[in-house]
Every structure is written in C-alpha cells, then in structure tokens.
Motif scaffolding. Structure first.
Motif, mmCIF file in Angstrom:
data_model
loop_
_atom_site.group_PDB
_atom_site.id
_atom_site.type_symbol
_atom_site.label_atom_id
_atom_site.label_comp_id
_atom_site.label_asym_id
_atom_site.label_seq_id
_atom_site.Cartn_x
_atom_site.Cartn_y
_atom_site.Cartn_z
ATOM 1 N N LYS A 14 0.833 -1.210 0.000
ATOM 2 C CA LYS A 14 0.000 0.000 0.000
ATOM 3 C C LYS A 14 0.865 1.257 0.000
ATOM 4 C CE LYS A 14 -4.031 0.436 1.728
ATOM 5 N NZ LYS A 14 -5.232 0.574 2.582
ATOM 6 N N ASN A 15 1.976 1.211 0.712
ATOM 7 C CA ASN A 15 2.882 2.359 0.722
ATOM 8 C C ASN A 15 3.507 2.556 -0.659
ATOM 9 O OD1 ASN A 15 4.372 4.483 2.194
ATOM 10 N ND2 ASN A 15 6.159 3.209 1.766
ATOM 11 N N TYR A 18 1.007 4.125 -2.888
ATOM 12 C CA TYR A 18 0.895 5.561 -2.600
ATOM 13 C C TYR A 18 2.018 6.337 -3.286
ATOM 14 C CZ TYR A 18 1.168 9.923 0.064
ATOM 15 O OH TYR A 18 1.250 11.249 0.427
ATOM 16 N N HIS A 62 -8.070 8.123 -2.490
ATOM 17 C CA HIS A 62 -7.304 7.810 -1.281
ATOM 18 C C HIS A 62 -5.918 8.450 -1.338
ATOM 19 C CE1 HIS A 62 -5.782 5.502 2.139
ATOM 20 N NE2 HIS A 62 -4.712 5.262 1.411
ATOM 21 N N ILE A 63 -5.263 8.370 -2.485
ATOM 22 C CA ILE A 63 -3.941 8.978 -2.659
ATOM 23 C C ILE A 63 -4.032 10.483 -2.427
ATOM 24 C CG2 ILE A 63 -2.110 9.493 -4.330
ATOM 25 C CD1 ILE A 63 -2.118 6.603 -3.408
ATOM 26 N N GLN A 66 -4.723 11.224 1.335
ATOM 27 C CA GLN A 66 -3.554 10.910 2.158
ATOM 28 C C GLN A 66 -2.468 11.961 1.956
ATOM 29 O OE1 GLN A 66 -2.168 6.852 1.754
ATOM 30 N NE2 GLN A 66 -0.293 7.232 2.901
ATOM 31 N N ASN A 67 -2.282 12.386 0.713
ATOM 32 C CA ASN A 67 -1.293 13.414 0.416
ATOM 33 C C ASN A 67 -1.691 14.747 1.047
ATOM 34 O OD1 ASN A 67 -0.250 15.607 -1.918
ATOM 35 N ND2 ASN A 67 1.217 14.030 -1.344
#
Length: 202
Positions: A14-15, A18, A62-63, A66-67
């Motif tokens: 997942k990281n 991202y 989601h990206i 999260q950013n």
C-alpha cells in the motif's frame, strides 16, 4: 494455493502504491492514470490491485486525501515552530506547492469533479465545497485569521500557481520552477503584510 501475504507485506504494498500513485499523477495527470500503470509501477497483478481498492477512482481519491493530510501535518508543524512569521509562511507554501511529493499543483478542480462523479454518494457529499475551507484551515494553523486577508486575492494568486504548473512543458522545467518559487515568495509577502496590518490595527 494462493500466497498468504502478511499484514506487514500488505502495508509495504500500500505504501508503494501511494508513492507510485503520486509519481504517476504528477507525470501523467490524474485522469490519464490507469490501473495498468499502477500495477506495472508497483509490480502487482490487477487482481491484487482490486483486493486493496474497489476501483481506480477510489485509489486516486485515497492517494489525494492521504497526500493532503500529510502536507497539512507538515504545515501545522511549521506553524507551531519558532521563527519569523514570513519565513514560516514561505516554508509552508513551499511544502504545500513545491515539495517533490506534493499533488497540490497537479490535481485540478476538474479532476476532483471527475472523481466525485464516480465515487459513492457519501464521499461525494463530504467533499462538496471543501477546498476553500481546507485552505482557510491551513492558513489559520499558520496564525492567519480569516479577516486578515482578502481570500479573493489569494484565490487569484493560487490560480496563477495552477496556471504555471499546468504549462510545465511549454517553457522548460527550470523556468517553470523558478516562476513558481517567485510566486510563492510573493504570496508569502502578501500574507505577511496582511498579518502586519492586522497587528497594527489591533
């Protein structure tokens, strides 16, 4: 028998998704990123991709969120630190707009509209009219209250940043980077003057 992946391996994937997602958005633009791009960059299968995200749009959302949170955390940390007000503003704006992992200049309003049309209604509703609120919250975290600056002026300055960013290949990367830096300095100067004028009037 399917390979069993540990929680640590899942977090690693997942990281990686991202990091590669940010790189792809900055390189191609949000609307042009495909599931094939993502799986090739992370070296996973399409089936694996869909075990993490139900759709490309939810992955991109989601990206983006999260950013956004990562940049906000950095800005709030800068706001809480000691130092000259203008220096902190300049540092914060560089983190928001010029950091190598920032999406601020690579996600246009039309990109968000495109995502929201394809996302579930609860997410769509949650995101309505949040851009101005998010920016005001960020400025407040740096010690700038709503009444201290004209947000219509700031909005036009931000449009200038986005315009320069959207023409990144037209005049060369070096000129683009320098122009963005100059505009960030100008915005920091404007915000600093707003703060000074407010202090004088109180």
């Amino acid at each position: 028998m399917p390979k069993i992946i540990s929680e640590q391996e899942k977090e690693h994937i997942k990281n990686a998704m991202y990091i590669k997602g940010i790189e792809l958005i900055r390189k191609k633009g949000m609307k042009r990123v495909t599931v094939d791009d993502i799986t090739a960059a992370v070296q996973i299968s399409k089936g694996s991709f869909y075990t993490y995200y139900p759709s490309k749009e939810q992955f991109l959302y989601h990206i983006m969120k999260q950013n956004e949170q990562a940049l906000l955390d950095r800005v709030l940390e800068i706001g809480a630190s000691s130092g000259h007000f203008k220096d902190k503003i300049t540092h914060a704006l560089h983190e928001i707009y010029l950091a190598p992992d920032s999406l601020a200049l690579y996600v246009q309003p039309s990109d968000l509209e495109y995502l929201l049309r394809k996302l579930p209604d609860p997410i769509n509703k949650k995101e309505q009219d949040k851009s101005k609120t998010n920016f005001q919250s960020t400025m407040n975290g740096l010690g700038i209250e709503d009444a201290q600056c004209d947000y219509s002026v700031l909005a036009n300055l931000m449009d200038g940043l986005h315009f320069i960013a959207s023409n990144q290949n037209q005049y060369g990367e070096q000129g683009r980077t320098q122009a963005l830096s100059i505009l960030v300095e100008a915005i920091a100067e404007y915000l600093s003057k707003c703060k000074q004028n407010s202090t004088k009037n109180n």
